[in-house]
Design a protein around this motif. Structure first.
Motif, short mmCIF file in Angstrom:
data_model
loop_
_atom_site.label_atom_id
_atom_site.label_comp_id
_atom_site.label_asym_id
_atom_site.label_seq_id
_atom_site.Cartn_x
_atom_site.Cartn_y
_atom_site.Cartn_z
N LEU A 89 -7.53 1.62 -1.37
CA LEU A 89 -6.42 1.00 -0.66
C LEU A 89 -6.80 0.83 0.81
O LEU A 89 -7.27 1.75 1.46
N ARG A 90 -6.61 -0.38 1.33
CA ARG A 90 -6.99 -0.64 2.73
C ARG A 90 -5.99 -0.01 3.69
O ARG A 90 -4.83 0.27 3.32
N PRO A 91 -6.40 0.23 4.94
CA PRO A 91 -5.44 0.68 5.94
C PRO A 91 -4.30 -0.33 6.08
O PRO A 91 -4.54 -1.53 6.20
N GLY A 92 -3.08 0.15 6.04
CA GLY A 92 -1.93 -0.74 6.06
C GLY A 92 -1.50 -1.19 4.68
O GLY A 92 -0.47 -1.87 4.54
N GLY A 93 -2.28 -0.85 3.65
CA GLY A 93 -1.92 -1.20 2.28
C GLY A 93 -0.78 -0.35 1.77
O GLY A 93 -0.48 0.72 2.32
N LEU A 94 -0.14 -0.81 0.69
CA LEU A 94 1.04 -0.14 0.15
C LEU A 94 0.75 0.54 -1.19
O LEU A 94 0.11 -0.07 -2.05
N LEU A 95 1.23 1.75 -1.32
CA LEU A 95 1.20 2.47 -2.60
C LEU A 95 2.63 2.51 -3.13
O LEU A 95 3.52 3.11 -2.52
N TRP A 96 2.84 1.86 -4.27
CA TRP A 96 4.18 1.75 -4.86
C TRP A 96 4.25 2.66 -6.08
O TRP A 96 3.69 2.37 -7.13
N ILE A 97 4.92 3.81 -5.94
CA ILE A 97 5.17 4.72 -7.04
C ILE A 97 6.48 4.31 -7.70
O ILE A 97 7.54 4.42 -7.08
N ASP A 98 6.41 3.82 -8.92
CA ASP A 98 7.55 3.19 -9.57
C ASP A 98 8.06 4.06 -10.73
O ASP A 98 7.43 4.16 -11.77
N ARG A 99 9.17 4.72 -10.50
CA ARG A 99 9.85 5.52 -11.53
C ARG A 99 8.93 6.57 -12.15
O ARG A 99 8.87 6.73 -13.36
N PHE A 100 8.24 7.31 -11.30
CA PHE A 100 7.51 8.50 -11.76
C PHE A 100 8.55 9.53 -12.16
O PHE A 100 9.52 9.77 -11.44
N PHE A 101 8.37 10.17 -13.33
CA PHE A 101 9.36 11.17 -13.73
C PHE A 101 8.69 12.48 -14.13
O PHE A 101 7.56 12.51 -14.60
N CYS A 102 9.42 13.56 -13.90
CA CYS A 102 8.92 14.89 -14.23
C CYS A 102 10.12 15.83 -14.30
O CYS A 102 11.25 15.47 -13.96
N ASP A 103 9.87 17.05 -14.74
CA ASP A 103 10.90 18.08 -14.73
C ASP A 103 11.24 18.41 -13.26
O ASP A 103 10.35 18.51 -12.42
N LYS A 104 12.52 18.56 -12.99
CA LYS A 104 12.93 18.78 -11.60
C LYS A 104 12.35 20.08 -11.02
O LYS A 104 12.20 20.20 -9.80
N ASN A 105 12.00 21.03 -11.88
CA ASN A 105 11.39 22.27 -11.40
C ASN A 105 9.97 22.05 -10.90
O ASN A 105 9.45 22.87 -10.14
N ASN A 106 9.34 20.96 -11.35
CA ASN A 106 7.97 20.67 -10.92
C ASN A 106 7.93 19.59 -9.84
O ASN A 106 6.84 19.19 -9.41
N LEU A 107 9.09 19.12 -9.41
CA LEU A 107 9.13 17.99 -8.48
C LEU A 107 8.42 18.30 -7.17
O LEU A 107 7.70 17.45 -6.63
N ASP A 108 8.59 19.52 -6.64
CA ASP A 108 7.96 19.86 -5.36
C ASP A 108 6.44 19.76 -5.44
O ASP A 108 5.79 19.31 -4.48
N ASP A 109 5.86 20.17 -6.56
CA ASP A 109 4.40 20.09 -6.72
C ASP A 109 3.93 18.64 -6.65
O ASP A 109 2.94 18.32 -5.98
N TYR A 110 4.64 17.76 -7.36
CA TYR A 110 4.22 16.36 -7.39
C TYR A 110 4.53 15.66 -6.07
O TYR A 110 3.78 14.78 -5.64
N MET A 111 5.63 16.03 -5.42
CA MET A 111 5.92 15.45 -4.10
C MET A 111 4.81 15.78 -3.11
O MET A 111 4.41 14.92 -2.31
N TYR A 112 4.30 17.01 -3.18
CA TYR A 112 3.19 17.37 -2.29
C TYR A 112 1.97 16.49 -2.56
O TYR A 112 1.26 16.08 -1.63
N MET A 113 1.72 16.21 -3.84
CA MET A 113 0.57 15.37 -4.19
C MET A 113 0.63 14.02 -3.48
O MET A 113 -0.37 13.51 -2.97
N PHE A 114 1.83 13.42 -3.44
CA PHE A 114 1.98 12.11 -2.82
C PHE A 114 2.02 12.19 -1.29
O PHE A 114 1.54 11.28 -0.61
N LEU A 115 2.58 13.27 -0.78
CA LEU A 115 2.79 13.36 0.67
C LEU A 115 1.58 13.89 1.43
O LEU A 115 1.54 13.78 2.66
N GLN A 116 0.61 14.44 0.74
CA GLN A 116 -0.51 15.08 1.43
C GLN A 116 -1.35 14.10 2.25
O GLN A 116 -2.05 14.49 3.18
#
Length: 468
Positions: A410-437
């Protein structure tokens, strides 16, 4: 006099103790090896044990004895070198005991222990810890020995982590129908020797067998990239000219242009979402153009659904090329084509002709698995979109490798579109960290309930500039 002798005597005692400890370690390793030989039936003429050890040769075909032996030899060699150094140091001290200084400084003593004792012992310890022994799979008479392929051939831990199969978090079969995902550098082919030999068994210059499903099985299980073949690929016997570009985009292709022999269905009508025996479970309804036409352009009651016009409006005129890493028949790429954006769609034929359908609609399918590095150069894509593919079954370390690969292309300024990723709400924090890191800029970020304990996560993130 006793004060002058004390430092020399203390060092000699330490060296002697280290020699005794190393000798004891060698004896323990030797006894344990002899015990394993004994228990395997080498010294007792127990026919059942011998038959168990020798009788099923195929159980050990995947075991890389050469690499395992090389690693053990490396550890023993390090221990032997350390013992030799210590013995030489003691002998040198005995020769020069009259001319030795009456005292040894703490700094010199510390340096000697760190460089000549601790570091070699640490290296031997790490080498022993890195040895992966084969695991028994199955129960009773069906128990077989299976080793992670070539794992003992590599020392760098990052390579070992990459090629170690990643088990699904839910302990169930994933969308590929396997319990693990095999990141690949081609090494897993050693575990699928029979399948690979079957795949390469053909008459040169003649027609290939109709075995694309065998090739896909090899790819999914980590035997990828596959070798090229010198045979002619088969096509449908009734192949007709595809529809023109003006009508192919939103019309179901002609079923006569698909080889149906390895699918449960034999025509597109059978793939209807209303048919319980359609043969696939991901992207149900993707072969119904009436439903597909509504995606990404009409408002939805679900907050996790973003519209294409809203996404492109964030970067007007800047989104030109991109990748859709999803399961589908190319509808996202078709909608983006209408906006003069070229999208490449990843596709595997998971129970239905996804890849053929994308191509027959006049779009570009990329036949790759989740296992492999994407075949694009760094900083080239304006957009990466993913939907219905990466869900809560993914191992976190596997997801980490995938996201870093997406960040690479992905180029600088490019967009990553995560579209309706789903998981158990108890695991949401783990996956959110993956995207936010990656510290991408948030343009959109929405969490909404799915069903039961599961939630949807949709996000639109912008890669920051990294001018280094």
């Amino acid at each position: 006099m006793m004060n002058l002798c004390f430092p020399k005597c203390r060092l000699q005692r330490v060296m002697g103790m280290l020699q005794i400890i190393l000798g004891a370690l060698v004896i323990i390793v030797s006894i344990s090896s002899l015990f394993r030989f004994y228990s395997a039936g080498f010294f007792l003429h127990d026919e059942d044990i011998c038959r168990h050890f020798y009788g099923v040769k195929e159980d050990y075909e995947g075991l890389d004895f050469k690499a395992l032996s090389a690693r053990v030899e490396e550890v023993l060699s390090q221990m032997e070198n350390l013992q030799t150094k210590l013995e030489s140091a003691v002998q040198e001290m005995m020769k020069n005991k009259n001319s030795m200084a009456s005292n040894i400084s703490k700094t010199e003593y510390k340096k000697f222990l760190e460089e000549e004792v601790i570091q070699p012992l640490y290296s031997a310890h790490i080498s022993l810890r890195q040895i992966r022994f084969p695991k028994a799979e199955g129960t009773g008479n069906n128990e077989t020995i299976k080793e992670e392929p070539l794992i003992n051939s590599f020392v760098i831990e990052e390579i070992r982590k990459y090629i170690t199969p990643k088990e699904n978090r839910l302990r169930k079969n994933n969308l590929y129908g396997t319990k693990k995902v095999y990141n690949t550098i081609g090494h897993a082919c050693v575990l699928m020797k029979k399948e690979l030999e079957e795949y390469m068994d053909y008459d040169i210059g003649s027609y290939c067998k109709d075995d694309w499903n065998l090739a896909q099985k090899l790819m999914i299980n980590g035997c990828d990239p596959l070798p090229r073949r010198r045979c002619l690929t088969r096509a449908s016997k009734l192949y007709l000219r595809p529809y023109s570009i003006n009508e192919s985009l939103w019309r179901i292709p002609d079923g006569r242009n698909v080889r149906w022999s390895n699918y449960q269905c034999r025509n597109y009508e059978c793939l209807s979402s209303k048919n319980p025996k359609r043969g696939y479970s991901k992207c149900v309804g993707c072969f119904e153009m009436g439903k597909e036409k509504l995606k990404w352009i009409t408002n939805s009651s679900l907050p996790a659904d973003f519209l294409i016009r809203d996404v492109l409006g964030i970067k007007p005129g800047e989104i030109r090329i991109g990748l859709d890493f999803s399961v589908g028949t190319g509808t996202f790429a078709g909608r983006m084509r209408e906006q003069n954006v070229t999208i490449i769609s990843t596709a595997l034929n998971l129970g239905a002709p996804f890849s053929e359908t994308i191509a027959l609609r006049g779009l570009i399918p990329l036949y790759v698995t989740l296992n492999q590095r994407l075949p694009f150069f760094d900083n080239t894509m304006d957009l990466i979109h993913t939907a219905g593919f990466m869900d809560g079954w993914l191992d976190l370390q596997l997801m980490d490798f995938i996201l870093f690969d997406w960040d690479r292309i992905l180029r600088p300024g490019g967009l990553l579109w995560i579209d309706r990723f789903f998981c158990d709400k108890n695991n949401l924090d783990d996956y959110m960290y993956m995207f936010l890191q990656f510290r991408y800029k948030k343009h959109k970020w929405t969490i909404s309930p799915k069903s039961g304990d599961e939630v949807f996560l949709s996000a639109l993130l912008e890669k920051p500039p990294r001018s280094l």
